[in-house]
Design a protein around this motif. Structure first.
Motif, PDB file in Angstrom:
ATOM      1  N   ALA A 232       2.455  -3.366  19.391  1.00 42.19           N
ATOM      2  CA  ALA A 232       2.574  -2.475  18.231  1.00 42.19           C
ATOM      3  C   ALA A 232       3.007  -3.248  16.989  1.00 42.19           C
ATOM      4  CB  ALA A 232       3.571  -1.364  18.540  1.00 42.19           C
TER       5      ALA A 232
ATOM      6  N   PHE B  98       0.172  -5.329  15.638  1.00 46.52           N
ATOM      7  CA  PHE B  98      -0.757  -4.428  14.950  1.00 46.52           C
ATOM      8  C   PHE B  98      -0.255  -4.133  13.533  1.00 46.52           C
ATOM      9  CE2 PHE B  98      -1.435   0.153  14.002  1.00 46.52           C
ATOM     10  CZ  PHE B  98      -2.822   0.213  13.986  1.00 46.52           C
TER      11      PHE B  98
ATOM     12  N   ARG C  27      -3.439  -6.219   3.668  1.00 45.83           N
ATOM     13  CA  ARG C  27      -3.365  -5.475   2.414  1.00 45.83           C
ATOM     14  C   ARG C  27      -2.801  -6.309   1.262  1.00 45.83           C
ATOM     15  NH1 ARG C  27      -6.389  -2.183   0.904  1.00 45.83           N
ATOM     16  NH2 ARG C  27      -4.867  -1.769  -0.715  1.00 45.83           N
TER      17      ARG C  27
ATOM     18  N   GLN D 120       0.399 -12.073  -6.505  1.00 47.09           N
ATOM     19  CA  GLN D 120       0.502 -10.657  -6.906  1.00 47.09           C
ATOM     20  C   GLN D 120       1.565  -9.927  -6.085  1.00 47.09           C
ATOM     21  OE1 GLN D 120      -3.315  -8.707  -6.754  1.00 47.09           O
ATOM     22  NE2 GLN D 120      -4.161  -9.969  -8.397  1.00 47.09           N
TER      23      GLN D 120
ATOM     24  N   SER E  27       5.066 -10.808  -7.260  1.00 46.31           N
ATOM     25  CA  SER E  27       5.372 -10.175  -8.530  1.00 46.31           C
ATOM     26  C   SER E  27       5.652  -8.678  -8.340  1.00 46.31           C
ATOM     27  CB  SER E  27       4.193 -10.379  -9.488  1.00 46.31           C
ATOM     28  OG  SER E  27       4.529  -9.924 -10.759  1.00 46.31           O
ATOM     29  N   LEU E  28       4.890  -8.073  -7.455  1.00 48.50           N
ATOM     30  CA  LEU E  28       5.104  -6.645  -7.156  1.00 48.50           C
ATOM     31  C   LEU E  28       6.451  -6.433  -6.467  1.00 48.50           C
ATOM     32  CD1 LEU E  28       3.721  -3.864  -7.296  1.00 48.50           C
ATOM     33  CD2 LEU E  28       2.702  -4.324  -5.060  1.00 48.50           C
TER      34      LEU E  28
ATOM     35  N   ASP F 205       9.046  -8.322  -6.917  1.00 49.28           N
ATOM     36  CA  ASP F 205      10.047  -8.468  -7.994  1.00 49.28           C
ATOM     37  C   ASP F 205      10.236  -7.139  -8.709  1.00 49.28           C
ATOM     38  OD1 ASP F 205      10.550 -11.137  -7.591  1.00 49.28           O
ATOM     39  OD2 ASP F 205       9.092 -11.836  -9.079  1.00 49.28           O
TER      40      ASP F 205
ATOM     41  N   PRO G 175       4.593   4.745  -9.037  1.00 44.26           N
ATOM     42  CA  PRO G 175       3.404   4.073  -8.482  1.00 44.26           C
ATOM     43  C   PRO G 175       3.680   2.714  -7.825  1.00 44.26           C
ATOM     44  CG  PRO G 175       2.864   5.080 -10.581  1.00 44.26           C
ATOM     45  CD  PRO G 175       4.355   5.195 -10.428  1.00 44.26           C
ATOM     46  N   PRO G 176       4.447   1.803  -8.466  1.00 41.44           N
ATOM     47  CA  PRO G 176       4.665   0.519  -7.759  1.00 41.44           C
ATOM     48  C   PRO G 176       5.427   0.681  -6.448  1.00 41.44           C
ATOM     49  CG  PRO G 176       5.699   0.496  -9.965  1.00 41.44           C
ATOM     50  CD  PRO G 176       5.029   1.810  -9.816  1.00 41.44           C
TER      51      PRO G 176
ATOM     52  N   LEU H  73       5.383   3.316  -4.477  1.00 39.90           N
ATOM     53  CA  LEU H  73       4.466   3.910  -3.496  1.00 39.90           C
ATOM     54  C   LEU H  73       3.563   2.831  -2.903  1.00 39.90           C
ATOM     55  CD1 LEU H  73       3.031   7.224  -5.017  1.00 39.90           C
ATOM     56  CD2 LEU H  73       4.430   6.989  -2.973  1.00 39.90           C
TER      57      LEU H  73
ATOM     58  N   GLN I  97      -1.458   0.687   4.624  1.00 41.04           N
ATOM     59  CA  GLN I  97      -2.367   1.636   3.970  1.00 41.04           C
ATOM     60  C   GLN I  97      -2.227   1.498   2.462  1.00 41.04           C
ATOM     61  OE1 GLN I  97      -0.665   5.160   6.393  1.00 41.04           O
ATOM     62  NE2 GLN I  97      -2.610   5.906   5.598  1.00 41.04           N
ATOM     63  N   PRO I  98      -3.351   1.535   1.724  1.00 41.05           N
ATOM     64  CA  PRO I  98      -3.247   1.487   0.257  1.00 41.05           C
ATOM     65  C   PRO I  98      -2.474   2.688  -0.284  1.00 41.05           C
ATOM     66  CG  PRO I  98      -5.514   1.924   0.959  1.00 41.05           C
ATOM     67  CD  PRO I  98      -4.745   1.564   2.183  1.00 41.05           C
ATOM     68  N   ILE I  99      -2.590   3.794   0.424  1.00 36.57           N
ATOM     69  CA  ILE I  99      -1.828   5.006   0.087  1.00 36.57           C
ATOM     70  C   ILE I  99      -1.865   5.885   1.330  1.00 36.57           C
ATOM     71  CG2 ILE I  99      -3.799   6.344  -0.779  1.00 36.57           C
ATOM     72  CD1 ILE I  99      -1.876   7.243  -3.101  1.00 36.57           C
ATOM     73  N   THR I 100      -0.902   6.769   1.469  1.00 36.47           N
ATOM     74  CA  THR I 100      -0.962   7.696   2.598  1.00 36.47           C
ATOM     75  C   THR I 100      -1.926   8.836   2.257  1.00 36.47           C
ATOM     76  OG1 THR I 100       0.993   8.731   1.655  1.00 36.47           O
ATOM     77  CG2 THR I 100       1.330   7.300   3.554  1.00 36.47           C
ATOM     78  N   THR I 101      -2.337   9.572   3.272  1.00 36.42           N
ATOM     79  CA  THR I 101      -3.269  10.680   3.036  1.00 36.42           C
ATOM     80  C   THR I 101      -2.721  11.655   1.995  1.00 36.42           C
ATOM     81  OG1 THR I 101      -4.087  10.490   5.273  1.00 36.42           O
ATOM     82  CG2 THR I 101      -4.532  12.560   4.147  1.00 36.42           C
TER      83      THR I 101
END
Lengths: 474, 224
Positions: free
Chosen positions: A24, A27, A35, A41, A44-45, A47, A247-248, A250, A260-264
């Motif tokens: 697990a 995985f 991702r 990048q 920096s994110l 930071d 947004p950052p 999240l 995941q790029p975003i949750t459902t």
């Protein structure tokens, strides 16, 4: 907590559990790294994530007051709880006020922290877990072993048996779609009739008075939409200053947690239902302290509160991967648990946790908000064995819980031995001369290993004789 | 309303005492940034569709003139014979004029009154959306009285009408360009695929609690 070592032995000797966790965690680590292909990048994110959380903590009391004022203006009721008991009582009072028989729960680790389910059951209110993982655990009378994937320790076969035994009309099947469908049907009935929905919160936005919940299943949305009352329960550190900060964080949260790029669903709630709308008539927010104000008072340990509960630290921790979550014996396992739980429960209860780490640093390398977890583990180890100076205030409950005179004496002797050349030489000579007298058993070490005997000659004396024979250069 | 007055003041006092000499940080003190990606109209559509497909949502690109026909065809393929829609909103009115071969059911004025119907007798619903986010493949939805929250949650199939020009590049753009900070609705949603779970042995299953299928009808004005 005192049988930590027993639990470690138990879980290390469970090969199925170990392979479940190993697979697990592999995985989840692969998902995360896929991702973040660009390291520059990502750094920096991270930071930025750390800056946002540090900024929020630098004015936490003001932001909490601002949040409260906005929520109140929006019609959401705010409750403050210092302890788990107070938080649970607030939930019960709301339930009693509405004559509620059932509380349907979205995923809430804070309600695990307060042991809300046990409390409500004693008081005659039925809690129903609706996150698939939590639902499985409730049927199995088990506890989460991971904060994002709570039933990660359960195999498909175990779950199939559990559903067969507990869900009316559900036959044994290992087909995951069929199992999920069976649980969906059962829980839809529960959502339809539940009096209260209870969830956690991922972020609270002070600027607008908004509660943000992220999830994939839709049970969080169900819990916050269908019942007439919604209670959100969370730690008081989850506040952020503005919507722009969302947004950052999240991005960091969902990518670090499950790749995941975003949750459902990202569900942002700012008020109870307005005229003509659906949704709950009442929304309550319970802000829980439960010891969080203690690390807040120490600049170094305050960083613990930056956490956004992504669980990347546990996914990457070699100790967690081998032990699983239950051995820790606390609501929050893994590296974040080892630095947070001592504040929530006191060091007396959790004294072994800061040592349950190799200090390899994998956790701090992946932490999206740059919490220096190894530094904080070392700090807690230090606080655990340190005696307070006279007049010094303890920075943590259970300060010095691991202090023993024997250990203190041992380290004092070690320090003397290694700082005095004469003593050191005498020790080395005796250790080689009397090596035959080395005891065959030494606590802890010989349980799993053979004790090495000192060599006939020490390295120093070998070098000395070599130099005598071959000149100065080695 | 605030309860636990004593708890409140004790907690805030603890926090204020704990602040010590900490100076409040401002946004100017922040370091780091989010990678800036600029996308043109077509790139936004492509990115949105790509991300949606990766999350197992269906995206059908069509025109304003043709979408009712497309929807009819999709419902026929899925063997769905009735659709919940707000007849007070433009798409509902369009469908009513079109006279499709499926039954149109109106959400009416009181969303609380259709709870049972939503749970036990609604195979699919069609809603509008406020816009979308290309980067993550997300629909931005602010439910209201005509298109309540439960409509995009309880029916097993959720159809969404999206105008291509409403696709923004990022969530941060949406918040800034639409001035969210000046007024949030009761409930704002980002929906990025059908409901799913991997809680059983990490195997992905769709339709955990919400819709099993999410179908986006992307109306591309530029193509007209």
């Amino acid at each position: 907590m005192n049988d930590f070592r027993e639990r470690v032995d138990r879980d290390l000797n469970n090969p199925l559990l170990r392979s479940n966790f190993r697979e697990a965690m592999n995985f989840l680590m692969d998902k995360r790294s896929s991702r973040f292909p660009d390291d520059e990048q990502l750094q920096s994110l991270r930071d930025l994530g750390a800056s946002i959380r540090k900024r929020a903590l630098s004015k936490l009391p003001d932001l909490l007051e601002q949040l409260e004022a906005r929520l109140r203006d929006n019609g959401i009721r705010v409750h403050w709880a210092e302890s788990p008991e107070q938080a649970n009582q607030i939930v019960l009072d709301i339930a009693r006020h509405h004559g509620a028989k059932t509380v349907i729960k979205g995923k809430s680790m804070v309600s695990e922290e307060t042991e809300l389910n046990e409390f409500l059951e004693q008081e005659g209110v039925t809690p129903i877990e609706s996150d698939m993982g939590e639902y499985i655990l409730q049927l199995a009378e088990d506890k989460p072993s991971h904060i994002v994937m709570p039933a990660i320790h359960k195999t498909r076969q175990e779950i199939a048996h559990l559903f067969e035994d507990n869900l009316a009309g559900c036959e044994y099947t290992e087909d995951v779609d069929a199992l999920i469908l069976a649980a969906r049907k059962e829980l839809r009935k529960a959502f339809h009739s539940a009096d209260i929905g209870l969830t956690g919160v991922n972020f609270m936005v002070a600027e607008t008075g908004t509660l943000v919940l992220v999830e994939n299943e839709g049970n969080g949305r169900m819990s916050t939409t269908v019942p007439n009352v919604h209670i959100a329960m969370t730690g008081l550190e989850k506040v952020i200053e503005s919507l722009d900060d969302l947004p950052p964080l999240l991005t960091l949260l969902t990518n670090s947690a499950t790749g995941q790029p975003i949750t459902t669903y990202v569900n942002m709630i700012s008020s109870p239902r307005q005229q003509g709308e659906d949704g709950p008539e009442e929304v309550h927010l319970i802000l829980l302290d439960n010891g969080r104000t203690i690390p807040y008072a120490d600049k170094e340990m305050r960083q613990t509160l930056q956490c956004i509960r992504c669980a990347a630290c546990m996914n990457h921790c070699p100790v967690y991967t081998r032990l699983g979550g239950h051995a820790y014996g606390t609501t929050y396992p893994g590296p974040i648990g080892s630095i947070l739980s001592p504040h929530l429960l006191g060091l007396e209860e959790t004294k072994d946790l800061p040592s349950a780490s190799t200090l390899c640093g994998a956790c701090s390398e992946v932490c999206p908000v740059r919490i220096p977890i190894p530094d904080l583990l070392r700090r807690l180890r230090h606080e655990g064995v340190r005696k307070l100076k006279s007049g010094e205030e303890a920075v943590i409950r259970g300060h010095g819980a691991k202090y023993t005179h024997t250990e203190k004496a041992a380290w004092l002797s070690w320090s003397k031995l290694y700082s005095s050349p004469a003593l050191y030489r005498t020790f080395a000579l005796s250790a080689t001369l009397f090596r035959g007298l080395t005891p065959s058993r030494m606590k802890g070490w010989t349980d799993h290993r053979t004790l090495p005997r000192p060599a006939k000659k020490s390295l120093h004396s070998l070098v000395k004789s070599y130099r005598k024979q071959n000149g100065a250069s080695l | 309303m605030t309860t636990g007055i004593e708890a409140r003041s004790r907690i805030l006092n603890h926090l204020r005492d704990g602040l010590g000499d900490t100076q409040p940080l401002s946004q100017e003190d922040d370091i780091g940034c989010v990678a800036d990606v600029q996308r043109n109209y077509e790139e936004r559509i492509q990115q949105f569709s790509h991300m949606m497909a990766a999350a197992k949502a269906d995206v059908h690109r069509t025109t304003d003139r043709l979408w009712p026909e497309l929807l009819e065809q999709l419902l026929r393929e899925k063997k769905i014979s009735n659709l919940l829609v707000s007849l007070q909103k433009e798409p509902g009115k369009r469908l009513a004029e079109y006279e499709p071969d499926f039954v149109l059911r109106d959400t009416g004025d009181n969303p609380l009154a259709i709870k049972d119907e939503l749970f036990f007798g609604t195979p699919a619903a069609l809603t509008t959306c406020r816009g979308a986010i290309a980067e993550t493949g997300s629909l931005v939805i602010w439910p209201d009285a005509q298109e309540p929250r439960a409509m995009s949650l309880i029916p097993p199939v959720h159809f969404v009408l999206l105008k291509a020009r409403d696709i923004h590049s990022t969530f941060a753009d949406v918040i800034r360009l639409e001035g969210w900070a000046t007024g949030m609705p009761t409930n704002a949603l980002l929906i990025s695929g059908p409901s799913k779970t991997a809680d059983i042995a990490r195997i992905l299953a769709y339709g955990a609690h919400g819709p099993r299928e999410l179908v986006v009808i992307l109306v591309d004005d530029e193509a007209n």
